[in-house]
Write a protein that holds these residues in place. Structure first.
Motif, PDB file in Angstrom:
ATOM      1  N   LEU A  69      12.549  -4.703 -37.751  1.00  0.00           N
ATOM      2  CA  LEU A  69      13.847  -4.429 -38.402  1.00  0.00           C
ATOM      3  C   LEU A  69      13.788  -4.897 -39.935  1.00  0.00           C
ATOM      4  N   GLY A  70      14.353  -3.732 -40.814  1.00  0.00           N
ATOM      5  CA  GLY A  70      14.306  -4.547 -42.356  1.00  0.00           C
ATOM      6  C   GLY A  70      14.914  -5.201 -42.893  1.00  0.00           C
ATOM      7  N   ASP A  71      15.987  -5.955 -41.873  1.00  0.00           N
ATOM      8  CA  ASP A  71      16.597  -6.879 -42.246  1.00  0.00           C
ATOM      9  C   ASP A  71      16.799  -8.198 -41.510  1.00  0.00           C
ATOM     10  N   ASP A  72      15.586  -8.363 -40.779  1.00  0.00           N
ATOM     11  CA  ASP A  72      15.203  -9.638 -40.020  1.00  0.00           C
ATOM     12  C   ASP A  72      13.840 -10.469 -40.831  1.00  0.00           C
ATOM     13  N   ILE A  73      14.565 -11.410 -41.322  1.00  0.00           N
ATOM     14  CA  ILE A  73      13.453 -12.107 -42.052  1.00  0.00           C
ATOM     15  C   ILE A  73      12.847 -13.360 -41.332  1.00  0.00           C
ATOM     16  N   ILE A  74      11.930 -13.541 -40.903  1.00  0.00           N
ATOM     17  CA  ILE A  74      11.213 -14.563 -40.204  1.00  0.00           C
ATOM     18  C   ILE A  74      10.592 -15.589 -41.365  1.00  0.00           C
ATOM     19  N   ALA A  75      11.446 -16.815 -41.279  1.00  0.00           N
ATOM     20  CA  ALA A  75      11.013 -17.763 -42.595  1.00  0.00           C
ATOM     21  C   ALA A  75      10.135 -18.695 -41.928  1.00  0.00           C
ATOM     22  N   SER A  76       9.698 -19.017 -40.606  1.00  0.00           N
ATOM     23  CA  SER A  76       8.837 -19.997 -40.359  1.00  0.00           C
ATOM     24  C   SER A  76       8.476 -19.315 -38.901  1.00  0.00           C
ATOM     25  N   ALA A 109      19.201 -17.134 -47.017  1.00  0.00           N
ATOM     26  CA  ALA A 109      17.739 -16.691 -47.008  1.00  0.00           C
ATOM     27  C   ALA A 109      17.348 -16.900 -48.433  1.00  0.00           C
ATOM     28  N   THR A 110      18.060 -16.421 -49.588  1.00  0.00           N
ATOM     29  CA  THR A 110      17.924 -16.559 -50.907  1.00  0.00           C
ATOM     30  C   THR A 110      17.760 -18.040 -51.252  1.00  0.00           C
ATOM     31  N   VAL A 111      18.643 -19.020 -50.798  1.00  0.00           N
ATOM     32  CA  VAL A 111      18.638 -20.381 -51.194  1.00  0.00           C
ATOM     33  C   VAL A 111      17.397 -20.862 -50.496  1.00  0.00           C
ATOM     34  N   GLU A 112      17.185 -20.776 -49.253  1.00  0.00           N
ATOM     35  CA  GLU A 112      16.058 -21.687 -48.740  1.00  0.00           C
ATOM     36  C   GLU A 112      14.557 -21.128 -49.177  1.00  0.00           C
ATOM     37  N   LEU A 113      14.428 -19.712 -49.354  1.00  0.00           N
ATOM     38  CA  LEU A 113      13.307 -19.306 -49.737  1.00  0.00           C
ATOM     39  C   LEU A 113      12.969 -19.782 -51.096  1.00  0.00           C
ATOM     40  N   VAL A 148      10.818 -16.057 -26.351  1.00  0.00           N
ATOM     41  CA  VAL A 148      11.887 -17.069 -26.948  1.00  0.00           C
ATOM     42  C   VAL A 148      11.434 -17.674 -28.335  1.00  0.00           C
ATOM     43  N   PHE A 149      12.086 -17.338 -29.281  1.00  0.00           N
ATOM     44  CA  PHE A 149      11.440 -17.519 -30.792  1.00  0.00           C
ATOM     45  C   PHE A 149      12.339 -18.847 -31.294  1.00  0.00           C
ATOM     46  N   GLU A 150      11.663 -19.817 -31.438  1.00  0.00           N
ATOM     47  CA  GLU A 150      12.494 -21.028 -31.992  1.00  0.00           C
ATOM     48  C   GLU A 150      12.164 -21.620 -33.420  1.00  0.00           C
ATOM     49  N   GLY A 151      12.067 -20.503 -34.230  1.00  0.00           N
ATOM     50  CA  GLY A 151      11.797 -20.799 -35.495  1.00  0.00           C
ATOM     51  C   GLY A 151      13.190 -20.515 -36.245  1.00  0.00           C
ATOM     52  N   VAL A 152      12.766 -20.188 -37.634  1.00  0.00           N
ATOM     53  CA  VAL A 152      13.719 -20.097 -38.358  1.00  0.00           C
ATOM     54  C   VAL A 152      13.672 -18.533 -38.958  1.00  0.00           C
ATOM     55  N   ARG A 153      15.007 -17.985 -38.686  1.00  0.00           N
ATOM     56  CA  ARG A 153      15.270 -16.477 -38.954  1.00  0.00           C
ATOM     57  C   ARG A 153      16.469 -16.151 -39.520  1.00  0.00           C
ATOM     58  N   TYR A 154      16.496 -14.909 -40.561  1.00  0.00           N
ATOM     59  CA  TYR A 154      17.614 -14.821 -41.212  1.00  0.00           C
ATOM     60  C   TYR A 154      18.063 -13.093 -40.894  1.00  0.00           C
TER      61      TYR A 154
END
Length: 291
Positions: free
Chosen positions: A129-136, A262-266, A245-251
């Protein structure tokens, strides 16, 4: 069969971000200095996928332009000696083989995925999906590994507070191994007291071609939309479907608070931005007496 292709549905209207999305696709909203959809494409590329189909709609031409060559821009950057920027711009068009097809009416995620049947040509494929960002973490790569081991469809799930489960599809899980469950059923947007678990389906899937038969058998919902969740629920009654089961960071950057997070963290992860941004955030905290 190796997972070689990915599908990114991007035909939605983006009403949660109006008026910003009145004339601009929500997928092109910038997170720091890259549009949201570029992060999603980069996730697919990191997992070894180079063939990507984007399902677009009216007013989404800028997505195609972003992943195309821009000869005038490249020439001006080269003439100006901005070689770092030139390299970055060229990498966008070279990172994957991008294909685009238009969905005339945004009739649900399932209807969008159904449009990919001819392109995937009987192979397993990823849906992002275009609005799910996986950050880790390496979510898609891990899910592809599960698919290779079990040969079945895999959906990504994440634990959410019970108070938020009504925003998602909740799975009824049967634990198979650490971080992996078989999906007994999926309940779309249940109330907290009716949810089978607090494991919520998020925007990453590895699907077998049988999903297209399930989509054909799935009736539209009360809004006239064909939901991928309903088709997966049907498929899970016919063959095994697994939940990773995903345990990382997602926005979920379709959500305004997650977009800001997401903007701040990235930005904080960037060597060129983290120092000034940390100072600025400290000034805000002090000035507004947040703590």
């Amino acid at each position: 069969m190796r997972v070689r292709k990915a599908v990114i549905p991007a035909a939605g209207l983006g009403t949660r971000f109006l008026p910003a999305t009145k004339a601009q696709p929500k997928e092109m909203l910038p997170i720091v200095d890259k549009p949201a959809i570029q992060y999603v494409v980069e996730q697919a590329v990191r997992a070894g996928i180079r063939d990507i189909l984007v399902i677009t709609g009216r007013g989404k031409r800028t997505i195609e332009d972003h992943f195309d060559r821009s000869f005038e821009l490249e020439m001006r950057l080269e003439q100006s000696g901005k070689f770092d920027e030139l390299k970055e711009v060229r990498e966008i068009s070279d990172m994957a083989d991008m294909h685009f097809v238009r969905q005339k009416d945004p009739n649900g995620l399932g209807a969008a995925v159904a449009m990919a049947e001819q392109h995937v040509a009987g192979e397993p494929f990823a849906v992002l999906l275009g609005d799910d960002i996986i950050a880790s973490g390496n979510l898609l790569a891990d899910m592809i590994d599960v698919h290779h081991r079990y040969g079945r469809s895999v959906i990504a799930v994440q634990e959410v507070p019970r108070s938020e489960i009504h925003l998602y599809g909740a799975i009824d899980p049967e634990l198979v191994e650490d971080s992996l469950a078989r999906v007994i059923s999926i309940v779309e947007k249940p109330q907290a007291e009716e949810a089978p678990s607090n494991l919520a389906a998020i925007g990453c899937y590895v699907l077998t071609p049988e999903i297209f038969d399930a989509l054909r058998e799935t009736p539209p919902d009360e809004r006239g939309e064909v939901q991928l969740t309903d088709a997966l629920n049907l498929l899970a009654q016919q063959q095994a479907v697994y939940a990773y089961v995903f345990e990382g960071v997602r926005y979920d950057v379709g959500n305004k608070i997650d977009y800001l997070r997401a903007t701040v963290e990235l930005a904080l992860d960037r060597d060129d931005l983290s120092g000034p941004l940390r100072s600025f955030l400290g000034e805000i905290v002090q000035r507004r007496k947040i703590i």
